[in-house]
Design a protein around this motif. Structure first.
Motif, PDB file in Angstrom:
ATOM      1  N   ARG A   1      10.197   0.082 -10.069  1.00 55.46           N
ATOM      2  CA  ARG A   1      11.430   0.101  -9.283  1.00 55.46           C
ATOM      3  C   ARG A   1      11.722   1.515  -8.801  1.00 55.46           C
ATOM      4  NH1 ARG A   1      15.515  -2.846 -13.285  1.00 55.46           N
ATOM      5  NH2 ARG A   1      14.069  -1.903 -14.778  1.00 55.46           N
ATOM      6  N   GLY A   2      12.072   1.582  -7.539  1.00 53.46           N
ATOM      7  CA  GLY A   2      12.359   2.872  -6.932  1.00 53.46           C
ATOM      8  C   GLY A   2      11.193   3.482  -6.187  1.00 53.46           C
ATOM      9  N   ASP A   3       9.979   2.949  -6.378  1.00 53.27           N
ATOM     10  CA  ASP A   3       8.804   3.488  -5.682  1.00 53.27           C
ATOM     11  C   ASP A   3       8.860   3.174  -4.190  1.00 53.27           C
ATOM     12  OD1 ASP A   3       7.848   4.466  -8.029  1.00 53.27           O
ATOM     13  OD2 ASP A   3       6.206   3.017  -8.235  1.00 53.27           O
ATOM     14  N   ARG A   4       8.365   4.098  -3.401  1.00 52.97           N
ATOM     15  CA  ARG A   4       8.255   3.879  -1.962  1.00 52.97           C
ATOM     16  C   ARG A   4       6.915   3.218  -1.660  1.00 52.97           C
ATOM     17  NH1 ARG A   4      12.040   3.696   1.522  1.00 52.97           N
ATOM     18  NH2 ARG A   4      10.792   4.728   3.125  1.00 52.97           N
ATOM     19  N   VAL A   5       6.911   2.187  -0.826  1.00 54.01           N
ATOM     20  CA  VAL A   5       5.698   1.450  -0.490  1.00 54.01           C
ATOM     21  C   VAL A   5       5.725   1.069   0.988  1.00 54.01           C
ATOM     22  CG1 VAL A   5       5.377   0.461  -2.811  1.00 54.01           C
ATOM     23  CG2 VAL A   5       6.775  -0.745  -1.120  1.00 54.01           C
ATOM     24  N   HIS A   6       4.584   0.580   1.454  1.00 54.97           N
ATOM     25  CA  HIS A   6       4.491  -0.007   2.789  1.00 54.97           C
ATOM     26  C   HIS A   6       4.080  -1.470   2.639  1.00 54.97           C
ATOM     27  CE1 HIS A   6       4.921   3.591   5.384  1.00 54.97           C
ATOM     28  NE2 HIS A   6       4.534   4.210   4.278  1.00 54.97           N
TER      29      HIS A   6
ATOM     30  N   SER B   1       0.858  -1.190   0.000  1.00 55.75           N
ATOM     31  CA  SER B   1       0.000   0.000   0.000  1.00 55.75           C
ATOM     32  C   SER B   1       0.888   1.232   0.000  1.00 55.75           C
ATOM     33  CB  SER B   1      -0.926   0.002   1.222  1.00 55.75           C
ATOM     34  OG  SER B   1      -0.166   0.008   2.415  1.00 55.75           O
ATOM     35  N   SER B   2       0.280   2.343  -0.348  1.00 55.20           N
ATOM     36  CA  SER B   2       1.040   3.610  -0.375  1.00 55.20           C
ATOM     37  C   SER B   2       1.145   4.233   1.012  1.00 55.20           C
ATOM     38  CB  SER B   2       0.384   4.589  -1.347  1.00 55.20           C
ATOM     39  OG  SER B   2      -0.978   4.816  -0.980  1.00 55.20           O
ATOM     40  N   GLU B   3       0.251   3.822   1.923  1.00 51.97           N
ATOM     41  CA  GLU B   3       0.255   4.333   3.286  1.00 51.97           C
ATOM     42  C   GLU B   3       0.341   3.166   4.265  1.00 51.97           C
ATOM     43  OE1 GLU B   3       0.360   7.466   4.108  1.00 51.97           O
ATOM     44  OE2 GLU B   3       0.137   8.237   2.055  1.00 51.97           O
ATOM     45  N   PRO B   4       0.870   3.375   5.452  1.00 49.94           N
ATOM     46  CA  PRO B   4       0.939   2.288   6.440  1.00 49.94           C
ATOM     47  C   PRO B   4      -0.438   1.819   6.869  1.00 49.94           C
ATOM     48  CG  PRO B   4       1.544   4.384   7.445  1.00 49.94           C
ATOM     49  CD  PRO B   4       1.436   4.634   5.965  1.00 49.94           C
ATOM     50  N   ARG B   5      -0.548   0.534   7.111  1.00 44.26           N
ATOM     51  CA  ARG B   5      -1.808  -0.057   7.579  1.00 44.26           C
ATOM     52  C   ARG B   5      -1.534  -0.704   8.933  1.00 44.26           C
ATOM     53  NH1 ARG B   5      -3.222  -4.302   3.371  1.00 44.26           N
ATOM     54  NH2 ARG B   5      -5.205  -4.384   4.512  1.00 44.26           N
ATOM     55  N   MET B   6      -2.190  -0.219   9.984  1.00 40.84           N
ATOM     56  CA  MET B   6      -1.932  -0.710  11.335  1.00 40.84           C
ATOM     57  C   MET B   6      -3.257  -0.980  12.048  1.00 40.84           C
ATOM     58  SD  MET B   6       1.424  -0.580  11.397  1.00 40.84           S
ATOM     59  CE  MET B   6       1.909  -0.644  13.130  1.00 40.84           C
ATOM     60  N   GLY B   7      -3.177  -1.789  13.130  1.00 43.00           N
ATOM     61  CA  GLY B   7      -4.338  -2.063  13.966  1.00 43.00           C
ATOM     62  C   GLY B   7      -4.950  -3.413  13.691  1.00 43.00           C
ATOM     63  N   ASP B   8      -5.653  -3.975  14.707  1.00 46.76           N
ATOM     64  CA  ASP B   8      -6.323  -5.275  14.597  1.00 46.76           C
ATOM     65  C   ASP B   8      -5.370  -6.367  14.122  1.00 46.76           C
ATOM     66  OD1 ASP B   8      -8.781  -4.193  15.380  1.00 46.76           O
ATOM     67  OD2 ASP B   8      -9.282  -3.632  13.313  1.00 46.76           O
ATOM     68  N   GLY B   9      -4.176  -6.417  14.729  1.00 45.64           N
ATOM     69  CA  GLY B   9      -3.205  -7.454  14.391  1.00 45.64           C
ATOM     70  C   GLY B   9      -2.483  -7.216  13.093  1.00 45.64           C
ATOM     71  N   LEU B  10      -2.619  -6.019  12.528  1.00 41.98           N
ATOM     72  CA  LEU B  10      -1.992  -5.695  11.258  1.00 41.98           C
ATOM     73  C   LEU B  10      -0.767  -4.822  11.503  1.00 41.98           C
ATOM     74  CD1 LEU B  10      -2.547  -6.150   8.183  1.00 41.98           C
ATOM     75  CD2 LEU B  10      -3.688  -3.930   8.195  1.00 41.98           C
ATOM     76  N   ARG B  11       0.351  -5.158  10.841  1.00 43.33           N
ATOM     77  CA  ARG B  11       1.587  -4.395  10.968  1.00 43.33           C
ATOM     78  C   ARG B  11       2.068  -3.960   9.591  1.00 43.33           C
ATOM     79  NH1 ARG B  11       4.565  -5.086  15.838  1.00 43.33           N
ATOM     80  NH2 ARG B  11       3.480  -6.446  17.318  1.00 43.33           N
ATOM     81  N   SER B  12       2.845  -2.875   9.549  1.00 41.52           N
ATOM     82  CA  SER B  12       3.396  -2.374   8.294  1.00 41.52           C
ATOM     83  C   SER B  12       4.842  -1.956   8.494  1.00 41.52           C
ATOM     84  CB  SER B  12       2.597  -1.176   7.771  1.00 41.52           C
ATOM     85  OG  SER B  12       1.359  -1.570   7.236  1.00 41.52           O
ATOM     86  N   ALA B  13       5.596  -2.001   7.390  1.00 36.21           N
ATOM     87  CA  ALA B  13       6.982  -1.529   7.391  1.00 36.21           C
ATOM     88  C   ALA B  13       7.264  -0.852   6.057  1.00 36.21           C
ATOM     89  CB  ALA B  13       7.941  -2.694   7.620  1.00 36.21           C
ATOM     90  N   PRO B  14       7.907   0.305   6.057  1.00 32.35           N
ATOM     91  CA  PRO B  14       8.205   1.005   4.811  1.00 32.35           C
ATOM     92  C   PRO B  14       9.403   0.399   4.089  1.00 32.35           C
ATOM     93  CG  PRO B  14       9.063   2.252   6.658  1.00 32.35           C
ATOM     94  CD  PRO B  14       8.337   1.070   7.247  1.00 32.35           C
TER      95      PRO B  14
END
Length: 357
Positions: A336-341, A282-295
Motif C-alpha cells: 500500500r502506498g507504492d506507485r505503479v503503472h 509495472s514500475s514503468e509505463p508500457r505503451m505501443g502496439d495497442g498497449l496503454r498505461s496509467a499511473p
C-alpha cells in the motif's frame, strides 16, 4: 416408424421452451407491479439453460410461469411446439426441483424416487426397477434402503434429482437447488449436476443469483434485470463481452470507465469496461502496439489463494482492481502506498451499450 418415434421427431424440431411476450403483473396497494415484462425466449432441446439475476429481477417468476404455478397476465408459453399457457402444472411435461428437496422422511430413498411413478399408476415391479435405474444414474444405487435423514446434503440433492427425472419429463426446472449447500459441496454438486444433465439429455432450466454457478453450468445464460432479459448468450459471451453496465457489474468483477474517463484514458467515446485479470502492473509505463498505461497508487492488496487482487487509485480519478495470478509471472511485490503503472491492451476494452438503446 412408431407413433412414439414420430412424436419425438416432431417435438425435437421445435424449441423445448418458447416464450412470446410473456408478462406477469401482481396487484399492489399503489397499482400493479410488473414482475416479468414482455419476455421473448427460446430454449433448445437438451440445453442446460440458466436464468441469472438479483432478487426481484423476474427469473423465478418466469420459472413458475413455465411450471404452471403462476398464470401469465399476457403472452404464451410453448413446450416442444404445444401451447401450454392455460394448462395446469400436472398437465405439463415438466418437473421441478426446489432448494428444500421436499423428500418424505418416513420413506426409503428408493420409495421417494418411485413416488411419482406410483402416483401415475405404474406397477410396483416396474416403478422399483425404474427408480433403481434413476438412483444408479446419480450414483446412489447403494443408498436405496436408507432414509433421507441418513444422507448428506449433496446425497439428498441427488435423490431429489432422481425423483424428478425418473418420470422422464421433457424439461427439468431447478429453482436454486444448490443454495442450501456449503461452498465446497456446492462446487462438487455443480460438476455432478452437469454430468447428470449430459447423461440424461433432458433440457435443464436453472435459476440462480450466483454468477459463478451460472458460468460453470450453463450452455447459455439469460441475465435478468427488472423483469426483462438484459443479455442472452454463452458464459464466455457474457463474461468477455457484456453488453451493458448492469451485466458487466453483475457477472463477475469489472472495472467501469464512465464517458469522461473513457475519453481521457482509453481514447474512446461512451462507457467501457475491462476485467481485472486483463490489467497488469509495472514500475514503468508500457505503451505501443495497442498497449496503454496509467499511473496510480496501490491502496489495497488482497490475497485470494489462486491470485492477488490489488486495488489501485489512478491519478485520473478512477479506482480499478487488478487481478494477478499467484505464480512466477506476476509482478514484484507491491505494498500500500507504492506507485505503479496499470496497463492494458485496447482489444480487451469492451464498449457498453447505454440502457434503452
Amino acid at each position: 416408424m412408431t407413433d412414439q418415434t414420430a412424436n419425438t421427431r416432431t417435438d425435437a424440431a421445435a424449441p423445448a421452451i418458447r416464450l412470446r411476450g410473456l408478462t406477469k403483473q401482481f396487484s399492489a396497494v399503489h397499482g400493479a407491479i410488473t414482475a416479468v415484462d414482455h419476455v421473448d425466449l427460446e430454449i433448445a432441446p437438451g440445453e442446460f439453460f440458466s436464468m441469472l439475476g438479483p432478487s426481484g429481477s423476474g427469473k423465478t417468476t418466469v420459472l413458475r410461469l413455465i411450471a404452471g404455478f403462476e398464470r401469465p397476465t399476457s403472452g404464451t408459453i410453448e413446450l416442444f411446439g404445444q401451447d401450454v399457457t392455460g394448462k395446469a402444472p400436472f398437465d405439463r411435461d415438466v418437473n421441478t426441483v426446489f432448494q428444500d428437496y421436499a423428500l418424505f422422511p418416513h420413506m426409503s430413498v428408493l420409495d421417494n424416487v418411485a413416488y411419482g411413478l406410483r402416483v401415475r399408476g405404474v406397477g410396483r415391479k416396474e416403478r422399483r426397477e425404474r427408480a433403481a435405474k434413476a438412483l444408479a444414474g446419480v450414483r446412489l444405487e447403494n443408498m436405496a434402503d436408507r432414509k433421507p435423514s441418513q444422507l448428506s446434503g449433496g446425497q439428498r440433492q441427488r435423490v431429489a434429482l432422481a425423483r424428478a427425472t425418473v418420470v422422464q419429463p421433457k424439461v427439468l426446472l431447478l429453482d436454486e437447488p444448490l443454495g442450501a449447500l456449503d461452498l465446497k459441496l456446492r462446487e462438487q454438486m455443480q460438476v455432478e449436476l452437469k454430468q447428470i444433465q449430459r447423461d440424461l439429455g433432458i433440457t435443464f432450466i436453472f435459476v440462480t443469483h450466483d454468477q459463478e454457478e451460472a458460468l460453470t453450468l450453463s450452455d447459455r445464460i439469460a441475465v435478468f434485470n427488472a423483469g426483462r432479459i438484459e443479455q442472452l448468450g454463452s458464459p464466455r459471451d457474457l463474461y468477455e463481452r457484456p453488453a451493458s453496465r448492469f451485466v458487466a457489474d453483475f457477472v463477475g468483477t469489472s472495472n467501469l470507465f464512465d464517458a469522461e474517463r473513457s475519453g481521457s484514458l482509453i481514447g474512446r467515446e461512451g462507457e467501457h469496461t475491462i476485467r481485472p485479470e486483463k490489467l497488469s502492473l509495472s514500475s514503468e509505463p508500457r505503451m505501443g502496439d495497442g498497449l496503454r498505461s496509467a499511473p496510480g497508487t496501490v491502496v489495497e492488496t488482497i490475497y485470494v489463494g489462486s491470485g492477488i487482487r490489488r486495488v489501485i487509485d489512478l491519478d485520473a480519478g478512477l479506482r480499478v482492481t487488478v487481478l494477478e495470478r499467484n505464480d512466477r509471472s506476476r509482478s514484484e511485490e507491491t505494498d500500500r502506498g507504492d506507485r505503479v503503472h496499470v496497463s492494458w491492451h485496447d482489444e480487451d476494452v469492451v464498449a457498453l451499450i447505454p440502457p434503452g438503446t
